[in-house]
Design an enzyme around this catalytic site. Structure first.
Site, mmCIF file in Angstrom:
data_model
loop_
_atom_site.group_PDB
_atom_site.id
_atom_site.type_symbol
_atom_site.label_atom_id
_atom_site.label_comp_id
_atom_site.label_asym_id
_atom_site.label_seq_id
_atom_site.Cartn_x
_atom_site.Cartn_y
_atom_site.Cartn_z
ATOM 1 N N GLY A 190 0.660 -5.115 0.563
ATOM 2 C CA GLY A 190 -0.464 -5.196 -0.368
ATOM 3 C C GLY A 190 -0.109 -5.919 -1.665
ATOM 4 C CB ALA B 234 -0.878 -0.009 1.244
ATOM 5 C CD GLU C 244 -2.525 -7.515 2.541
ATOM 6 O OE1 GLU C 244 -2.128 -6.339 2.340
ATOM 7 O OE2 GLU C 244 -3.347 -7.809 3.421
ATOM 8 C CD GLU D 111 1.346 -5.591 5.565
ATOM 9 O OE1 GLU D 111 2.119 -6.523 5.870
ATOM 10 O OE2 GLU D 111 0.710 -5.567 4.497
HETATM 11 N N1 COA Z 1 4.573 3.251 -0.513
HETATM 12 C C1 COA Z 1 4.984 4.419 -1.016
HETATM 13 N N2 COA Z 1 6.149 4.586 -1.650
HETATM 14 C C2 COA Z 1 6.933 3.501 -1.784
HETATM 15 C C3 COA Z 1 6.571 2.233 -1.295
HETATM 16 C C4 COA Z 1 5.328 2.128 -0.634
HETATM 17 N N3 COA Z 1 4.884 0.967 -0.153
HETATM 18 N N4 COA Z 1 7.567 1.371 -1.552
HETATM 19 C C5 COA Z 1 8.510 2.063 -2.212
HETATM 20 N N5 COA Z 1 8.144 3.340 -2.349
HETATM 21 C C6 COA Z 1 8.861 4.432 -2.989
HETATM 22 C C7 COA Z 1 10.031 4.926 -2.112
HETATM 23 O O1 COA Z 1 9.571 5.829 -1.129
HETATM 24 C C8 COA Z 1 10.903 5.574 -3.155
HETATM 25 O O2 COA Z 1 10.350 6.824 -3.501
HETATM 26 P P1 COA Z 1 11.307 8.135 -3.663
HETATM 27 O O3 COA Z 1 12.215 7.785 -4.809
HETATM 28 O O4 COA Z 1 10.338 9.219 -3.981
HETATM 29 O O5 COA Z 1 12.026 8.279 -2.366
HETATM 30 C C9 COA Z 1 10.733 4.664 -4.363
HETATM 31 O O6 COA Z 1 9.506 3.964 -4.161
HETATM 32 C C10 COA Z 1 11.843 3.649 -4.512
HETATM 33 O O7 COA Z 1 11.939 2.893 -3.309
HETATM 34 P P2 COA Z 1 13.301 2.671 -2.514
HETATM 35 O O8 COA Z 1 12.979 2.327 -1.113
HETATM 36 O O9 COA Z 1 14.236 3.824 -2.744
HETATM 37 O O10 COA Z 1 13.900 1.404 -3.301
HETATM 38 P P3 COA Z 1 14.833 0.254 -2.726
HETATM 39 O O11 COA Z 1 15.240 -0.548 -3.909
HETATM 40 O O12 COA Z 1 15.900 0.815 -1.854
HETATM 41 O O13 COA Z 1 13.885 -0.634 -1.783
HETATM 42 C C11 COA Z 1 11.839 -1.802 -1.184
HETATM 43 C C12 COA Z 1 12.784 -1.338 -2.325
HETATM 44 C C13 COA Z 1 10.619 -2.384 -1.857
HETATM 45 C C14 COA Z 1 12.564 -2.872 -0.345
HETATM 46 C C15 COA Z 1 11.483 -0.617 -0.281
HETATM 47 O O14 COA Z 1 11.004 0.439 -1.104
HETATM 48 C C16 COA Z 1 10.420 -0.903 0.755
HETATM 49 O O15 COA Z 1 10.734 -1.508 1.770
HETATM 50 N N6 COA Z 1 9.179 -0.446 0.511
HETATM 51 C C17 COA Z 1 8.116 -0.531 1.479
HETATM 52 C C18 COA Z 1 7.591 -1.942 1.602
HETATM 53 C C19 COA Z 1 6.483 -2.011 2.631
HETATM 54 O O16 COA Z 1 6.693 -1.816 3.812
HETATM 55 N N7 COA Z 1 5.270 -2.315 2.165
HETATM 56 C C20 COA Z 1 4.122 -2.472 3.020
HETATM 57 C C21 COA Z 1 3.314 -1.249 3.038
HETATM 58 S S1 COA Z 1 1.910 -1.422 4.104
#
Ligand code: COA
Length: 262
Positions: free
Chosen positions: A113, A66, A116, A136
């Protein structure tokens, strides 16, 4: 509807939805959920389409969850977060009502999500570099789009507890081992492998496919005996179709069946 955050393509009898916010790792904001719901309905209503593939754009992510920024906006509000969860659940549930198989083609991170959404599909394929999980709890919340329920049913309650309580990311081999991923492919073979899987399903009788999916889904929470009663009903209905006669005649005549969905 003009889609901003997803792409909907059709090729032959297969529709493909690509979640298209690569700069945000295809995170699901409200607008994207809304578009997905609309696209699911369009696929359901299109009689020419027999199956749906869902994937993410770019090299890195299926869906990274999400949209966390948007979640934070609604989090302080008494009912906002619960409403958002209810909305997401209602969108994903439309995949149950599609009447045709859906396959999540997991091409990278499928977190929160994203996992999910994949669990809400009928089947899941993934590239060997996919990473899945329900992180989460790291954000102080729990899965809200049906994941706690579907993971417990598709894998096991034990796996659901492990994924939810640790918030860990699991590699594709582990997700495959516990039954979350049905078919695993090298990254360069994922698209073709998924298309082959879908093709192998689409040559089967469409009514039998629908009944088979419904028998599993509607029997999901029944005990064995009630589930078998349900199975008998679907079996009886399938045996009344022209497709059943065609399928058996084709076997006996040593030819390919020509199913008409009647
Ligand atoms: N919601 C909003 N933005 C998200 C996102 C999310 N769930 N997941 C990634 N992004 C955005 C980051 O904020 C970043 O944006 P920016 O460039 O404007 O700063 C962009 O996507 C790239 O992500 P980044 O974290 O820099 O890439 P990464 O390769 O270092 O890491 C992940 C990739 C997927 C491991 C990491 O983004 C992450 O942990 N995301 C969240 C996962 C999560 O907790 N999901 C559950 C949500 S309830």
């Amino acid at each position: 509807m003009n889609y901003e955050n997803i792409l909907l393509a059709k090729e032959g009898r297969v529709a493909t939805i690509t979640i298209n916010r690569p700069d945000k790792m295809n995170a699901l904001n409200h607008q994207t959920l809304n578009e997905l719901g609309h696209a699911f309905d369009a696929v359901k209503d299109d009689a020419a389409i027999g199956a749906l593939i869902i994937t993410g754009s770019g090299e890195k992510a299926f869906v990274a969850g999400a949209d966390i920024g948007e979640l934070l906006e609604v989090a302080g509000n008494d009912t906002g977060a619960a409403e958002l969860a209810g909305y997401g659940q209602s969108v994903f549930r439309r995949l149950d009502d599609l009447g045709k198989p859906s396959v999540a083609m997991i091409n990278g991170f499928a977190l929160g999500g994203g996992t999910e959404l994949a669990l809400a599909c009928t089947l899941r394929t993934a590239s060997t570099n996919a990473r899945m999980g329900l992180p989460e709890v790291s954000l102080g919340i729990i899965p809200g789009y049906g994941g706690s329920q579907r993971l417990a049913r598709i894998a096991s309650p034990g796996v659901a507890r492990e994924w939810i309580l640790t918030g860990d990311m699991f590699d594709a081999a582990e997700a495959h081992r516990v039954g979350v991923i049905n078919r695993l492919f090298e990254p360069e073979a994922l698209l073709e492998g998924t298309q082959e899987l879908v093709k192998s399903i689409l040559v089967k009788g469409p009514i039998a496919l629908r009944f088979g999916m419904e028998a599993v889904l509607n029997g999901w929470d029944m005990d064995q005996k009630d589930g078998e009663t349900l199975e008998t009903q679907y079996f009886g209905k399938a045996a009344l179709t022209e497709d059943m006669r065609e399928g058996m005649a084709a076997f006996l005549e040593k030819r390919r069946p020509n199913f008409t969905g009647k």
